[in-house]
Write a protein that holds these residues in place. Structure first.
Motif: not given
Length: 257
Positions: A51, A96-97, A101, A105-106
């Motif tokens: 990412a 991550f989100c 993301c 994916q997170a």
């Protein structure tokens, strides 16, 4: 049944005592700080590969706040100190989100990060030391026939390994872990553990270092709710405690009459 004394003053008669592990029996802060650093470094490396749009500085700072790391200390009420592995994975995925993301994916990145740290073996696997004074109290409880149990968000194997390392396994009649359902801080976890032990909750005391533990104990009807503040560099805030304990040497017991 035995009477617990806090600095020489009686605080109740109990048949059983339920103990948290990390920050209560175990001096876990150095290990958890190392674990936080390893997970953050691994998260940055994985993000750079999978990412690249994420900014490393934002990821590092947000994960440190999420885990409760600040100036070489760990927040005793933060996720890493209190929550289970699965909850920490979820909080890492949320970071991550938030940084861009998608949720699938997170979650993938968070699981990959945690699994990679485990597989790398970078964290010292030596068991954390027992907090000073705990062994003597546990021996007294055993000798006087008071039932002891551990209720923790560590895994069952993690708790068992800790007790075995410190030669305490024989002194504990029960374990409630992150592998059991429901997990802390659901009050039903306390009720289920007391049921396993064959003890009514009101005849038990609970000792923990997290406000969520103490609230859980109160809701479950535990007879004595003791907040332990001596396991971290930064003392936890425990407004729900009926009694505050800073050193295990301040707690003693005598046979109830």
């Amino acid at each position: 049944m035995a009477q617990l004394l806090l600095k020489g003053h009686p605080i109740g008669n109990f048949q059983g005592v339920l103990f948290d592990k990390d920050g209560t029996l175990s001096h876990s802060e150095p290990h958890l700080l190392a674990l936080a650093d390893a997970r953050i470094n691994k998260a940055v490396n994985i993000a750079q590969e999978q990412a690249p749009a994420l900014k490393s500085s934002e990821l590092i700072n947000t994960l440190r706040r999420t885990f409760g790391v600040d100036q070489g200390m760990l927040d005793p009420g933060g996720t890493l100190a209190v929550a289970s592995r699965q909850d920490n994975i979820a909080s890492t995925a949320t970071v991550f989100c938030l940084l861009g993301c998608s949720w699938p994916q997170a979650l993938y990145l968070a699981h990959t990060c945690f699994d990679a740290v485990d597989q790398d073996g970078m964290i010292n696997s030596t068991q954390s030391p027992l907090i000073i004074g705990a062994r003597h109290l546990l021996q007294d409880l055993h000798q006087q026939g008071v039932t002891a149990a551990v209720i923790s968000n560590d895994t069952r194997s993690g708790i068992a390994d800790f007790l075995a390392h410190h030669q305490l396994s024989g002194g504990f009649a029960g374990i409630w872990s992150a592998d059991d359902h429901p997990r802390k801080p659901d009050p039903q976890a306390v009720l289920e553990l007391c049921g396993r032990l064959g003890l009514p909750p009101q005849r038990c005391a609970l000792v923990g270092d997290a406000e969520t533990d103490l609230q859980m104990a109160l809701e479950a009807g535990i007879g004595g709710v003791i907040g332990f503040t001596g396991g971290w560099k930064r003392a936890p805030e425990l407004p729900s405690a009926q009694h505050l304990l800073h050193s295990w040497t301040d707690l003693a017991l005598c046979t109830a009459t």
